[in-house]
Design a protein around this motif. Structure first.
Motif, mmCIF file in Angstrom:
data_model
loop_
_atom_site.group_PDB
_atom_site.id
_atom_site.type_symbol
_atom_site.label_atom_id
_atom_site.label_comp_id
_atom_site.label_asym_id
_atom_site.label_seq_id
_atom_site.Cartn_x
_atom_site.Cartn_y
_atom_site.Cartn_z
ATOM 1 N N ASP A 73 0.822 -1.212 0.000
ATOM 2 C CA ASP A 73 0.000 0.000 0.000
ATOM 3 C C ASP A 73 0.857 1.263 0.000
ATOM 4 N N LEU A 77 0.552 4.556 -2.406
ATOM 5 C CA LEU A 77 0.468 5.945 -1.936
ATOM 6 C C LEU A 77 1.458 6.827 -2.688
ATOM 7 N N LEU A 101 -5.149 -1.545 -0.334
ATOM 8 C CA LEU A 101 -5.276 -0.742 -1.554
ATOM 9 C C LEU A 101 -4.747 -1.492 -2.774
ATOM 10 N N ASN A 146 -4.357 8.414 2.414
ATOM 11 C CA ASN A 146 -4.686 7.765 3.677
ATOM 12 C C ASN A 146 -4.992 8.736 4.815
ATOM 13 N N ASP A 147 -4.000 9.543 5.181
ATOM 14 C CA ASP A 147 -4.207 10.367 6.368
ATOM 15 C C ASP A 147 -3.175 11.484 6.485
ATOM 16 N N SER A 181 -8.000 11.028 9.151
ATOM 17 C CA SER A 181 -7.993 9.917 8.211
ATOM 18 C C SER A 181 -9.143 10.006 7.215
ATOM 19 N N SER A 184 -10.280 5.648 3.110
ATOM 20 C CA SER A 184 -9.232 4.718 2.658
ATOM 21 C C SER A 184 -8.222 4.459 3.756
ATOM 22 N N GLY A 185 -7.909 5.493 4.550
ATOM 23 C CA GLY A 185 -6.927 5.360 5.620
ATOM 24 C C GLY A 185 -7.497 4.796 6.908
ATOM 25 N N GLY A 188 -5.721 1.901 8.381
ATOM 26 C CA GLY A 188 -4.301 2.085 8.621
ATOM 27 C C GLY A 188 -3.992 2.549 10.034
ATOM 28 N N ASP A 244 0.503 10.883 4.516
ATOM 29 C CA ASP A 244 0.827 9.531 4.087
ATOM 30 C C ASP A 244 2.263 9.201 4.559
#
Length: 291
Positions: A73, A77, A101, A146-147, A181, A184-185, A188, A244
């Motif tokens: 992943d 990213l 992902l 993600n974040d 986040s 998607s994140g 994580g 990320d």
């Protein structure tokens, strides 16, 4: 068809699949352009790819039909930053570990290439988080899939993050940090800090404190149409800001705002790619040694 390819080092067991991918692309006369980092690795690893064209990762690729991400992943990213507002569809080939992902298995690469040529795929659009500040922390790449995180530096004690939601004071988080986040994140860093799992198309952000001093402070879900702003207090006079996989040490005088980016990441999904299946398999939901 023109395909950009970015990746990282891979285990020896993956070599036949990667070589097979390049052989198949060559057979179909696909124009291939490699990231300069991956080109150097492939040449050193002895993989035959028959591609002289490269692109610089800090400049990105603007005119490809697809970009293949070979790794985990984290590699995907990186690929998001390579295409940016061009929104080139990204194919995540999982040569890493979890792969929330990057979901195409190495053994399915040829089937995936067939699907691309036959149009047997869908596009999963994912919200990106956008970060702005008075110090221009992330340069021309102020977005992430993600974040975004604010954390203490390794040498500092707990920090205080004053958070504002659409201009209204939300809370002062006494903690090791704070995670903003995307859906998607949610699987994580936020998940490891107690945050909820969101379905990819959920129109929300998650605000997740990292080791908060007040135990009654919990993750909070907010609409992704809002704007978040942050001010940080730290005894060391600085803190870490990460988007990320990119992180920088930032002075506490920096003011930061976070909102939804104006464009999205477009992930290629094959017919058998289902987020709920991914959750069950990657998180071992329902797995019991007694079964």
């Amino acid at each position: 068809m023109k395909i950009a390819i970015h990746g990282r080092n891979f285990p020896e067991a993956a070599r036949p699949y990667i070589q097979s991918m390049f052989d198949e692309l060559g057979k179909r006369q696909v124009e291939v352009v490699l990231s300069h980092i991956y080109r150097e690795f492939l040449d050193g690893a002895g993989v035959t790819h028959n591609s002289e064209a490269t692109y610089q990762t800090d400049q990105g690729i603007a005119d490809a039909d697809f970009i293949f991400s070979l790794g985990g992943d984290g590699t995907l990213l990186d690929a998001v930053t390579h295409v940016g507002p061009q929104q080139t569809p990204i194919v995540g080939i999982n040569i890493g570990r979890l792969g929330f992902l990057a979901t195409v298995a190495p053994s399915s690469i040829r089937l995936m290439i067939d699907a691309l040529f036959n149009g047997q795929f869908s596009i999963d659009e994912r919200t990106l988080v956008s970060v702005r500040s008075n110090q221009d922390i992330f340069g021309n790449l102020p977005f992430g899939l993600n974040d975004f995180t604010i954390t203490r530096t390794q040498t500092s004690s707990m920090i205080t993050v004053h958070a504002y939601l659409d201009g209204e004071f939300l809370n002062s988080y006494w903690a090791d940090g704070l995670i903003i986040s995307t859906p998607s994140g949610s699987t994580g860093y936020s998940l490891s800090c107690g945050g909820p799992v969101l379905l990819p198309q959920t129109n929300n952000f998650i605000i997740t404190p990292i080791s908060p001093h007040n135990l009654n402070v919990r993750p909070m879900i907010v609409m992704d149409t809002c704007q978040l702003a942050f001010e940080v207090e730290s005894r060391s006079g600085n803190f870490l800001a990460a988007l990320d996989s990119r992180s920088f040490t930032v002075d506490v005088s920096t003011r930061i705002s976070v909102q939804k980016e104006g464009f999205k990441a477009r992930l290629v999904k094959l017919s058998d790619d289902n987020f709920l299946n991914t959750l069950r398999s990657k998180l071992n939901w329902g797995w019991d040694i007694r079964n």
